[in-house]
Design an enzyme around this catalytic site. Structure first.
Site, PDB file in Angstrom:
ATOM      1  CG  ASP A 110      35.109  45.871  41.868  1.00  0.00           C
ATOM      2  OD1 ASP A 110      35.113  47.108  41.879  1.00  0.00           O
ATOM      3  OD2 ASP A 110      34.715  45.195  40.888  1.00  0.00           O
TER       4      ASP A 110
HETATM    5  C1  GLC Z   1      34.317  46.526  37.733  1.00  0.00           C
HETATM    6  C2  GLC Z   1      33.848  47.663  38.613  1.00  0.00           C
HETATM    7  C3  GLC Z   1      32.585  47.377  39.383  1.00  0.00           C
HETATM    8  C4  GLC Z   1      31.715  46.428  38.588  1.00  0.00           C
HETATM    9  C5  GLC Z   1      32.455  45.098  38.507  1.00  0.00           C
HETATM   10  C6  GLC Z   1      31.668  44.057  37.698  1.00  0.00           C
HETATM   11  O1  GLC Z   1      35.708  46.436  37.767  1.00  0.00           O
HETATM   12  O2  GLC Z   1      34.791  48.193  39.536  1.00  0.00           O
HETATM   13  O3  GLC Z   1      31.942  48.629  39.638  1.00  0.00           O
HETATM   14  O4  GLC Z   1      30.459  46.261  39.244  1.00  0.00           O
HETATM   15  O5  GLC Z   1      33.749  45.235  37.952  1.00  0.00           O
HETATM   16  O6  GLC Z   1      31.630  44.436  36.345  1.00  0.00           O
END
Ligand code: GLC
Length: 736
Positions: free
Chosen positions: A261
């Site tokens: 993430d």
């Molecule tokens: C965010 C979220 C995740 C998302 C990623 C990309 O922090 O936790 O769900 O897909 O970043 O935006």
């Protein structure tokens, strides 16, 4: 290209080219005015790495992605296309209800169709991968990301995980895109519902409750898995070999791409399990995390680690191979745009058939929580209706994670009501501000003058209230469109007071004094605390953030064109102090209702009930169905038994019921839940129709992680509960 050519391609790459494939950067690095300097310097990413980056975060649009791809490939030695990945969670341009509403449909087949639309629209917009579905199990409404989950039950979540992955990847070569399930694993169990907080639980609970939905997504063929921010058993997931390697890859056989993430690799340092980028990179690579999303670790540490022989080169090669394989599975080497074009966007985005589907899904997602004296459905142009509240004439109905949707596409509640009411029978007054303060938006970067402009002045508030009261005095029915602000839920949206915003509750109290028939439409990204409103209102509809067609779907329910069939997939608490609250808890040694101990000394609160205000599986309809004639094919089960019963519609109104089959394993080698959902069926009954339905329960469905952690069913007594959201019938059998 042929897969065997991939290995040849891999072998031809320099280490810089290989490392580049494992890095994902956001749009500012690829802006059309040439490479951005600021963020690049901030992350310490070299020009060489930048020229070889493997994927792009949250850039969509056929023309824009095509332009970036073509410019990037023109400078690429080995012509390895960029992967475009984006957060397309519950719709691309046609926005469906938030997943917590999708869960309330109990209709995985319908949701699979919705996610086919998501995939088609996203593909036309140049997306190759979507970071969806989010399949985290949730039990704590304080956590803002309940919004993205289908709820508190492992089985129901597994059905939706499967249907969403299948929908997104439907006809993969011609229509679909790649699905990335997230956030692996157990992100929804953040302590105290506080975002990004610690997660710690037994392996038994992890496997029983939290892992099934991820496994269902993997088994459905999801091409990618995203790690979660949280720890599990003391190790942040992005560096957690037990979860990523032992469970996901070795046990489940997942050979796709694992992506961290956002900045989660770097956050291994903040967690305190790595002292620098080198240690963070090593932990993540050893756990087999392939792509580093938006952190400087892989970009700055991998090459030196390889050069100094401090990391197993095979680990890096395997990660790069998985990324190249995903690009090849997507056919990017042959067509890096996958057919995306402005013409395709025009043809597909917000297509009327997509809107119609969104309206159907939205009306199946809404849950009728109260309907005293059968106030609903209303008759068009009979009563004088006043619509009030900050969500009345408001197109902000698509929720925080509709990243690529547009609020101006949305049908507001007022617009929806106008489908049924003429000007003589419908009036509207906002009546109240949304919030007392919008200052929290500053954390999202909103400028102060914008924040100040959002707030109604005291004079405007007073005038709006006066108008609402004046109109209310002439109305027969008042519909209140109230709820939490879009930015009060979703990521980083944890809150501890889940009642309606104070300003709205003050407004409601003044309006209720008019003594009219009152209907509350609750707009939210989570279960709200509606305990006061449950006493005050004649009817309550949980509408969630209902999506692009929310207003029209709601009007269809209010006026009876659609008989509401939604059933909660997450408990609505009586008070925030009960959280986390969920239906499938354990009995305890002093069950509140069956213990032999005296009144006080049982498992309960002094100041609140144990039960939620509205439980998992609950919901009302305009018809009333009755369950009867519950029969078991045998009372001793070896491999399976058949459970049959009659479902009767006691009214003349046709309607759809969700018949839910639960069991209780009365005595186990470890404690067992008071109820476990095992199967469910949606059935539609004509007026006064009776149908016989049956379930075949198998021995395998009774398996659990026993005292020795074997996944097995244990002989003994079992209870059966069959429910329709209001009524329960029971039986028992022995597993031998
Ligand atoms: C965010 C979220 C995740 C998302 C990623 C990309 O922090 O936790 O769900 O897909 O970043 O935006």
């Amino acid at each position: 290209m042929q897969e065997k050519q991939l290995q040849t391609l891999l072998d031809s790459l320099t280490w810089t080219e290989k490392v580049g494939q494992l890095i994902q950067l956001s749009g500012e690095f690829f802006n059309t005015e040439g490479m951005a300097v600021g963020p690049q310097q901030k992350l310490g990413i070299s020009d060489e790495i930048l020229a070889n980056v493997g994927s792009v975060l949250n850039v969509t649009g056929a023309e824009k992605t095509k332009e970036i791809q073509e410019r990037f490939l023109s400078q690429s030695t080995h012509k390895i296309p960029l992967l475009f990945m984006a957060d397309i969670i519950y719709g691309y341009r046609t926005i469906f209800p938030i997943p917590l509403g999708l869960g309330a449909t109990w209709n995985p087949e319908l949701i699979e169709s919705a996610y086919q639309v998501l995939g088609k629209e996203a593909r036309s917009g140049g997306a190759h991968v979507t970071f969806a579905p989010m399949v985290d199990l949730v039990r704590d409404a304080r956590w803002g990301r309940c919004l993205e989950s289908t709820g508190e039950d492992p089985l129901l979540n597994s059905h939706f995980a499967r249907s969403m992955v299948n929908g997104i990847q439907h006809q993969f070569d011609s229509m679909g895109i790649a699905s990335c399930i997230k956030h692996f694993a157990a992100y929804g169990a953040a302590e105290a519902g506080r975002e990004y907080n610690t997660v710690d639980m037994s392996e038994r609970r992890l496997r029983e409750d939290y892992l099934p939905s991820y496994q269902a997504g993997v088994d459905a063929g999801a091409k990618m898995v995203m790690t979660s921010f949280n720890t599990y058993d003391g190790m942040p997931v992005t560096g957690n070999e037990f979860l990523l390697k032992n469970v996901l890859r070795d046990e489940w056989g997942f050979d796709g791409v694992i992506i961290s993430d956002y900045a989660a690799v770097k956050e291994l340092i903040d967690h305190g399990v790595a002292k620098d980028n080198f240690e963070a990179t090593t932990l993540a690579m050893q756990a087999t995390n392939d792509i580093d999303m938006k952190s400087p670790c892989y970009a700055t540490a991998l090459l030196p680690l390889i050069k100094d022989g401090k990391i197993d080169e095979e680990l890096v090669n395997q990660a790069v191979y998985r990324v190249l394989k995903l690009k090849n599975d997507l056919g990017l080497f042959e067509d890096a745009t996958r057919g995306a074009s402005a013409a395709k966007e025009t043809e597909l985005l917000l297509h009327d058939s997509h809107r119609q589907l969104a309206k159907q899904v939205s009306s199946e997602a809404m849950v009728l929580l109260e309907n005293k004296n059968q106030l609903l459905p209303l008759t068009p142009n009979q009563d004088k209706v006043l619509l009030v509240g900050p969500y009345g004439d408001n197109q902000e109905l698509i929720g925080l994670w509709a990243v690529h949707g547009k609020t101006q596409d949305t049908v507001s509640i007022l617009s929806g009501l106008k489908n049924y009411l003429d000007d003589e029978h419908l009036s509207f007054e906002k009546g109240s501000d949304m919030l007392d303060s919008y200052d929290f938006l500053g954390e999202f970067g909103a400028p102060k003058e914008m924040i100040d402009s959002l707030k109604m002045t005291p004079e405007a508030q007073a005038e709006a209230l006066e108008k609402a009261v004046t109109l209310g005095e002439k109305a027969d029915v008042i519909i209140y469109a109230l709820g939490e602000h879009t930015m009060q839920s979703g990521e980083a949206g944890s809150r501890t007071d889940l009642r309606l915003p104070d300003v709205q509750r003050r407004f409601l109290k003044k309006m209720i004094a008019l003594g009219k028939k009152n209907i509350l439409i609750a707009i939210s990204g989570r279960p709200l605390i509606l305990t006061e409103e449950q006493r005050q209102m004649d009817a309550i509809i949980a509408a969630w953030f209902p999506g692009t067609e929310g207003g029209s779907a709601l009007a269809d329910i209010i006026f009876g064109k659609v008989n509401p069939s939604g059933r909660l997939s997450m408990s609505f608490p009586y008070t925030v102090g009960q959280l986390p609250i969920y239906y499938n808890g354990f009995k305890t040694g002093r069950p509140a209702t069956t213990s032999n101990h005296s009144g006080r000394f049982v498992s309960k609160y002094l100041d609140a009930p144990n039960e939620p205000l509205y439980p998992f599986g609950y919901g009302l309809s305009y018809h009333q169905s009755q369950l009867s004639e519950l029969t078991l094919s045998e009372t001793e089960m070896t491999d399976s038994l058949t459970i049959s019963l009659e479902v009767s519609n006691l009214s003349q109104v046709a309607g759809t019921d969700t018949i839910q089959l639960y069991i209780q394993d009365v005595v186990g080698s470890v404690v067992r839940p008071v109820k476990e959902l095992k199967q469910f069926k949606k059935i539609t009954l004509a007026g006064h129709e009776t149908k016989t339905i049956s379930f075949t329960l198998t021995r395998d469905e009774l398996r659990f992680y026993t005292k020795s952690m074997a996944f097995a069913a244990e002989p003994g007594e079992f209870l059966i509960f069959v429910e329709n959201g209001q009524q329960q019938v029971t039986a028992k059998f022995d597993l031998i």
